[in-house]
Design a protein around this motif. Structure first.
Motif, PDB file in Angstrom:
ATOM      1  N   ARG A   1       0.835  -1.201   0.000  1.00  0.00           N
ATOM      2  CA  ARG A   1       0.000   0.000   0.000  1.00  0.00           C
ATOM      3  C   ARG A   1       0.870   1.250   0.000  1.00  0.00           C
ATOM      4  N   HIS A   2       1.923   1.260   0.808  1.00  0.00           N
ATOM      5  CA  HIS A   2       2.832   2.414   0.834  1.00  0.00           C
ATOM      6  C   HIS A   2       3.561   2.565  -0.504  1.00  0.00           C
ATOM      7  N   GLU A   3       3.875   1.444  -1.137  1.00  0.00           N
ATOM      8  CA  GLU A   3       4.541   1.514  -2.431  1.00  0.00           C
ATOM      9  C   GLU A   3       3.626   2.098  -3.500  1.00  0.00           C
ATOM     10  N   LEU A   4       2.369   1.628  -3.554  1.00  0.00           N
ATOM     11  CA  LEU A   4       1.416   2.167  -4.525  1.00  0.00           C
ATOM     12  C   LEU A   4       1.081   3.624  -4.236  1.00  0.00           C
ATOM     13  N   LEU A   5       1.005   3.964  -2.949  1.00  0.00           N
ATOM     14  CA  LEU A   5       0.687   5.341  -2.581  1.00  0.00           C
ATOM     15  C   LEU A   5       1.821   6.285  -2.938  1.00  0.00           C
ATOM     16  N   ALA A   6       3.060   5.822  -2.789  1.00  0.00           N
ATOM     17  CA  ALA A   6       4.204   6.673  -3.155  1.00  0.00           C
ATOM     18  C   ALA A   6       4.230   6.946  -4.653  1.00  0.00           C
ATOM     19  N   ILE A   7       3.856   5.952  -5.455  1.00  0.00           N
ATOM     20  CA  ILE A   7       3.801   6.154  -6.904  1.00  0.00           C
ATOM     21  C   ILE A   7       2.639   7.071  -7.282  1.00  0.00           C
ATOM     22  N   PHE A   8       1.514   6.923  -6.574  1.00  0.00           N
ATOM     23  CA  PHE A   8       0.315   7.682  -6.933  1.00  0.00           C
ATOM     24  C   PHE A   8       0.450   9.166  -6.594  1.00  0.00           C
ATOM     25  N   ARG A   9       1.043   9.473  -5.434  1.00  0.00           N
ATOM     26  CA  ARG A   9       1.114  10.877  -5.014  1.00  0.00           C
ATOM     27  C   ARG A   9       2.273  11.625  -5.662  1.00  0.00           C
ATOM     28  N   ARG A  10       3.055  10.944  -6.490  1.00  0.00           N
ATOM     29  CA  ARG A  10       4.169  11.591  -7.157  1.00  0.00           C
ATOM     30  C   ARG A  10       3.653  12.552  -8.229  1.00  0.00           C
ATOM     31  N   PRO A  11       4.126  13.786  -8.274  1.00  0.00           N
ATOM     32  CA  PRO A  11       3.641  14.729  -9.299  1.00  0.00           C
ATOM     33  C   PRO A  11       4.014  14.268 -10.697  1.00  0.00           C
ATOM     34  N   GLU A  12       3.161  14.597 -11.640  1.00  0.00           N
ATOM     35  CA  GLU A  12       3.430  14.256 -13.035  1.00  0.00           C
ATOM     36  C   GLU A  12       4.507  15.187 -13.591  1.00  0.00           C
ATOM     37  N   GLN A  13       5.398  14.620 -14.363  1.00  0.00           N
ATOM     38  CA  GLN A  13       6.492  15.400 -14.940  1.00  0.00           C
ATOM     39  C   GLN A  13       5.975  16.241 -16.114  1.00  0.00           C
ATOM     40  N   PRO A  14       6.506  17.457 -16.278  1.00  0.00           N
ATOM     41  CA  PRO A  14       6.067  18.288 -17.418  1.00  0.00           C
ATOM     42  C   PRO A  14       6.438  17.634 -18.742  1.00  0.00           C
ATOM     43  N   LEU A  15       5.537  17.792 -19.708  1.00  0.00           N
ATOM     44  CA  LEU A  15       5.740  17.149 -21.007  1.00  0.00           C
ATOM     45  C   LEU A  15       6.725  17.903 -21.890  1.00  0.00           C
ATOM     46  N   ASN A  16       6.839  19.214 -21.699  1.00  0.00           N
ATOM     47  CA  ASN A  16       7.741  19.995 -22.545  1.00  0.00           C
ATOM     48  C   ASN A  16       8.333  21.134 -21.720  1.00  0.00           C
ATOM     49  N   SER A  17       9.198  21.901 -22.339  1.00  0.00           N
ATOM     50  CA  SER A  17       9.874  22.997 -21.642  1.00  0.00           C
ATOM     51  C   SER A  17       8.923  24.129 -21.291  1.00  0.00           C
ATOM     52  N   THR A  18       7.856  24.293 -22.069  1.00  0.00           N
ATOM     53  CA  THR A  18       6.892  25.355 -21.774  1.00  0.00           C
ATOM     54  C   THR A  18       6.186  25.103 -20.448  1.00  0.00           C
ATOM     55  N   GLN A  19       5.755  23.862 -20.230  1.00  0.00           N
ATOM     56  CA  GLN A  19       5.114  23.525 -18.964  1.00  0.00           C
ATOM     57  C   GLN A  19       6.103  23.619 -17.809  1.00  0.00           C
ATOM     58  N   LEU A  20       7.364  23.280 -18.055  1.00  0.00           N
ATOM     59  CA  LEU A  20       8.368  23.391 -17.004  1.00  0.00           C
ATOM     60  C   LEU A  20       8.605  24.836 -16.592  1.00  0.00           C
ATOM     61  N   GLU A  21       8.667  25.747 -17.555  1.00  0.00           N
ATOM     62  CA  GLU A  21       8.859  27.155 -17.234  1.00  0.00           C
ATOM     63  C   GLU A  21       7.634  27.738 -16.541  1.00  0.00           C
ATOM     64  N   ALA A  22       6.448  27.285 -16.934  1.00  0.00           N
ATOM     65  CA  ALA A  22       5.222  27.796 -16.311  1.00  0.00           C
ATOM     66  C   ALA A  22       5.128  27.387 -14.848  1.00  0.00           C
ATOM     67  N   SER A  23       5.690  26.220 -14.501  1.00  0.00           N
ATOM     68  CA  SER A  23       5.632  25.781 -13.104  1.00  0.00           C
ATOM     69  C   SER A  23       6.538  26.602 -12.200  1.00  0.00           C
ATOM     70  N   PHE A  24       7.553  27.291 -12.753  1.00  0.00           N
ATOM     71  CA  PHE A  24       8.468  28.102 -11.962  1.00  0.00           C
ATOM     72  C   PHE A  24       8.106  29.583 -11.983  1.00  0.00           C
ATOM     73  N   GLU A  25       7.128  29.962 -12.772  1.00  0.00           N
ATOM     74  CA  GLU A  25       6.745  31.372 -12.837  1.00  0.00           C
ATOM     75  C   GLU A  25       5.992  31.767 -11.570  1.00  0.00           C
ATOM     76  N   LEU A  26       6.282  32.940 -11.063  1.00  0.00           N
ATOM     77  CA  LEU A  26       5.652  33.477  -9.866  1.00  0.00           C
ATOM     78  C   LEU A  26       4.880  34.728 -10.240  1.00  0.00           C
ATOM     79  N   GLN A  27       3.724  34.881  -9.617  1.00  0.00           N
ATOM     80  CA  GLN A  27       2.935  36.081  -9.815  1.00  0.00           C
ATOM     81  C   GLN A  27       3.548  37.246  -9.025  1.00  0.00           C
ATOM     82  N   ASP A  28       3.020  38.427  -9.238  1.00  0.00           N
ATOM     83  CA  ASP A  28       3.534  39.611  -8.551  1.00  0.00           C
ATOM     84  C   ASP A  28       3.289  39.486  -7.052  1.00  0.00           C
TER      85      ASP A  28
END
Length: 300
Positions: free
Chosen positions: A19-46
């Motif tokens: 159960r802990h093994e499946l839960l660790a895989i499930f709660r892992r964030p999905e990796q960005p598919l391209n560089s655009t999504q990666l840059e958007a995840s690091f952008e901060l609002q004002d």
């Protein structure tokens, strides 16, 4: 039965290390598919600052919360985890805005309450299974699995005779029976007499009632495992498991509709003729139907 159910709980990840093994895989964030999504995840609002990194930031909280709401909407019978309540799955209510003196809550106790709330949510989750395991569990629960999953028939126990004499004696016919007295000198009595106890005996089909002794009979707690028993046990495991379907067209993230839970619905038996006679002349709400005037007079 309880031990076999525990084995299935561990096998399908409802409890234990899997159960802990499946839960660790499930709660892992999905990796960005391209560089655009990666840059958007690091952008901060004002006015925003980079939050402090911890174990909570390595979780996909949106996915975890969405799955917890889906599980809270199910009535999971005999669940090994505490039941999740839908009205309590609100992260905004986990951290109060003010303390007991009416002042804004400090950052450290607010962080502690947030971490504690997410730990409680994770403790209630039964993680989804891989698609192949969930389909196999469905086939076993519904009885449509391949023949190689059938339980082999139980072998018939061999009837054994028991020496009734407790000492070496010579019978009238000249034959003699020996008593194995050596084992009583070299071993404890509870181990030697254990095979004679009804608790550890298997049912002997070849023994007739006239030769039965007072304590003869099937073993205490002995259970006959039938195909129907296994289907019911697999169905209990199936209704505690889920699988993630493909993402919907609403966006890149899946929603509650893409989570499929197992379990067969309860189908009530059709009423018998005697039961229908009891409810004759009543509608679906239990009110008496209005009869024609001529029919009402004949009934009187």
């Amino acid at each position: 039965m309880d031990r076999m159910r525990k084995v299935m709980m561990l096998t399908f990840g409802r409890t234990g290390w899997r159960r802990h093994e499946l839960l660790a895989i499930f709660r892992r964030p999905e990796q960005p598919l391209n560089s655009t999504q990666l840059e958007a995840s690091f952008e901060l609002q004002d006015g925003q600052t980079l939050p402090a990194r911890g174990w909570l930031e390595s979780w996909d909280k949106d996915k975890l919360l969405l799955f917890a709401k889906s599980q809270a909407g199910r009535s999971l019978r005999s669940s090994p985890r505490p039941q999740a309540v839908l009205k309590r799955l609100d992260p905004k209510k986990a951290v109060p805005s003010c303390n007991i003196w009416g002042k804004p809550l400090a950052a450290k106790p607010a962080r502690t309450k947030e971490l504690k709330w997410w730990k409680q949510v994770e403790n209630r989750i039964l993680p989804p299974l891989p698609r192949s395991e969930w389909d196999l569990l469905k086939q076993l629960a519904t009885g449509t699995a391949d023949s190689r999953w059938d339980v082999p028939p139980r072998r018939a126990p061999v009837a054994t005779t028991q020496l009734a004499s407790t000492s070496t004696s010579t019978l009238s016919g000249g034959s003699s029976e020996t008593w194995a007295w050596e084992k009583y000198l070299t071993g404890p009595m509870r181990v030697i007499e254990r095979p004679n106890s009804r608790r550890f005996k298997l049912p002997l089909q070849s023994r007739t009632p006239q030769h039965a002794i007072p304590l003869d009979g099937p073993a205490i707690g002995y259970h006959n495992y039938t195909p129907r028993f296994w289907r019911r046990l697999y169905n209990d495991m199936w209704q505690l498991s889920s699988v993630i379907e493909t993402k919907t067209s609403s966006g890149d993230k899946w929603d509650i509709a893409s989570i499929s839970w197992g379990g067969t619905g309860l189908k009530p038996l059709p009423p018998s003729t005697a039961s229908l006679e009891f409810f004759k002349g009543l509608d679906s709400n239990g009110n008496q139907l209005v009869r024609p005037e001529g029919e009402a007079r004949r009934a009187m």
